[in-house]
Design a protein around this motif. Structure first.
Motif, short mmCIF file in Angstrom:
data_model
loop_
_atom_site.label_atom_id
_atom_site.label_comp_id
_atom_site.label_asym_id
_atom_site.label_seq_id
_atom_site.Cartn_x
_atom_site.Cartn_y
_atom_site.Cartn_z
N SER A 142 62.10 39.38 -4.27
CA SER A 142 61.31 41.07 -4.37
C SER A 142 60.09 40.76 -4.51
N TRP A 143 59.18 41.84 -3.91
CA TRP A 143 57.22 42.05 -4.04
C TRP A 143 57.35 42.86 -5.27
N LEU A 144 56.48 43.01 -6.19
CA LEU A 144 55.86 43.85 -6.23
C LEU A 144 53.99 44.08 -5.90
N GLY A 145 54.27 44.79 -5.57
CA GLY A 145 52.63 45.02 -4.72
C GLY A 145 52.25 46.51 -5.90
N GLN A 146 50.63 46.56 -5.79
CA GLN A 146 50.01 47.47 -7.13
C GLN A 146 48.62 47.43 -5.78
N LEU A 147 48.10 48.63 -5.75
CA LEU A 147 46.72 48.76 -5.00
C LEU A 147 45.97 49.78 -5.83
N ASN A 148 44.55 49.61 -6.58
CA ASN A 148 43.89 50.71 -6.60
C ASN A 148 42.70 50.59 -6.01
N LEU A 149 42.90 52.19 -5.72
CA LEU A 149 41.27 52.90 -5.15
C LEU A 149 40.52 53.42 -5.89
N ASP A 150 39.34 53.12 -5.63
CA ASP A 150 37.99 54.00 -6.92
C ASP A 150 37.40 54.35 -6.30
N TYR A 151 37.03 55.84 -5.46
CA TYR A 151 35.96 56.44 -5.14
C TYR A 151 34.66 57.27 -5.23
N ARG A 152 33.57 57.12 -5.30
CA ARG A 152 32.74 57.25 -5.94
C ARG A 152 31.33 58.04 -4.66
N ARG A 153 30.62 59.00 -4.98
CA ARG A 153 29.53 59.15 -4.22
C ARG A 153 28.47 58.51 -4.99
N THR A 183 29.80 57.89 0.52
CA THR A 183 31.29 57.98 -0.25
C THR A 183 32.12 56.23 -0.49
N ILE A 184 31.34 55.08 -1.31
CA ILE A 184 32.10 54.48 -1.75
C ILE A 184 33.16 54.27 -2.24
N ALA A 185 33.49 52.69 -2.06
CA ALA A 185 35.22 53.07 -2.54
C ALA A 185 35.53 50.43 -2.80
N LEU A 186 35.80 51.56 -3.72
CA LEU A 186 36.39 50.04 -4.85
C LEU A 186 38.09 50.42 -4.99
N ASP A 187 38.01 48.61 -4.83
CA ASP A 187 39.60 48.79 -4.67
C ASP A 187 40.17 47.21 -5.76
N ARG A 188 41.21 47.30 -6.13
CA ARG A 188 41.99 46.10 -6.37
C ARG A 188 43.64 45.98 -6.33
N HIS A 189 43.74 44.63 -5.85
CA HIS A 189 45.25 44.84 -5.92
C HIS A 189 46.09 43.78 -5.84
N ALA A 194 44.80 55.98 -7.07
CA ALA A 194 43.85 56.32 -6.10
C ALA A 194 43.19 57.76 -6.63
N HIS A 195 41.72 56.80 -7.53
CA HIS A 195 40.64 58.40 -8.00
C HIS A 195 39.49 58.56 -7.37
N LEU A 196 40.05 60.29 -6.59
CA LEU A 196 38.91 60.28 -6.13
C LEU A 196 37.73 60.70 -7.19
N ALA A 197 36.28 60.40 -7.41
CA ALA A 197 35.59 60.97 -8.60
C ALA A 197 34.88 61.88 -7.56
N CYS A 198 34.01 62.51 -8.43
CA CYS A 198 33.31 63.66 -7.82
C CYS A 198 32.91 63.57 -7.16
#
Length: 281
Positions: free
Chosen positions: A2-13, A18-24, A63-67
């Motif tokens: 089985s697969w375990l997949g995780q993706l973290n998305l971080d959006y900032r102004r 709007t810039i986006a950072l991601d870790r997978h 996912a986190h969308l900052a102010c």
């Protein structure tokens, strides 16, 4: 296996952008980052390279969308839950949307294949001045290809779905392959095998005039649509407006959702619609 997949998305102004950072971890990642509307709105395309989710797989998106940030998140193709040998396949989404931020969660459809054992859970935490659009389209089986979800040869098929706007709206339900009363009753799926939900939500109560404008637009578009007999719009809480529909196929349902989302986007945010090209492929 089985697969375990995780993706973290971080959006900032950052200024006007709007810039986006991601870790997978594992097979879940960002395919493209696009700015078709200019720097203020980040269009993100998420992809699961194996192409399908099977029993035992676990996919998690946080996912986190900052102010002040604005993200439109979609997918390049359908999410596919394949037949399971017994274990449950799980997909979870958790988003936190800060004040003055906007989220548009607009993936392509989910297909629950016959014999799948799956759950798809979504949670959206909105700060008081945050707003979002979201939609979800679920197709049971592939009836046109002779692969119905309610296949007697695979009676263990089960799909659980949850959409949670804490304190505002909770939708949680399970459909099983043997539940013909739910699937065929006029009080249930009425013989259809595709259902869709579109919503607009705010972290604080929407003025009544704003809610009524969104409802009026949805009802006007629905009345002239081929799915007029199987769709409806409502606002059961003053922070959310919802459109629901049943359909025999995915295509007419997506057509309805895109048209209503386009009108709502203009009414709610004074933004012209910018449909993803992926929705037309």
């Amino acid at each position: 296996m089985s697969w375990l997949g995780q993706l973290n998305l971080d959006y900032r102004r950052d200024g006007e952008r709007t810039i986006a950072l991601d870790r997978h971890t594992g097979p879940l990642r960002v395919l493209q980052r696009l700015y078709p509307e200019g720097p203020g709105v980040c269009h993100h395309v998420l992809v699961h390279p194996p192409g399908g989710i099977v029993g035992g797989d676990v996919l998690q998106v946080d996912a986190h969308l900052a102010c002040g940030s604005h993200a439109l998140i979609t997918t390049p193709g359908a999410t596919r839950f394949y037949r399971s040998a017994g274990e449950e396949a799980q997909q979870t989404l958790h988003t936190r949307v800060d004040d003055d931020s906007r989220l548009e969660w607009l993936p392509l459809e989910t297909i629950a294949y016959r014999g799948c054992v799956a759950s798809n859970r979504m949670r959206f935490d909105l700060a008081p001045r945050a707003e979002m659009f979201g939609w979800d389209v679920l197709a049971l089986g592939l009836p046109a290809a002779g692969e119905p979800f309610d296949d007697p040869a695979h009676p263990h098929g089960r799909y659980t779905q949850e959409i949670d706007l804490p304190g505002v709206w909770l939708e949680r339900g399970t459909v099983t392959a043997t539940d013909q009363l739910l699937l065929d009753s006029p009080l249930g799926w009425a013989g259809h095998r595709v259902t869709g939900t579109l919503w607009f939500a705010s972290g604080t109560p929407l003025p009544r005039a704003r809610r009524e404008a969104l409802l009026d637009a949805a009802r006007a578009l629905s009345a002239d649509h081929a799915l007029s007999a199987t769709c409806g719009s409502t606002s059961t809480h003053e922070q959310v407006v919802v459109l629901r529909a049943l359909a025999p196929r995915v295509e007419p349902l997506m057509d309805l959702l895109v048209s209503v989302w386009s009108q709502w986007r203009t009414l709610a945010w004074d933004l012209a619609p910018c449909p993803s090209r992926l929705w037309r492929t």
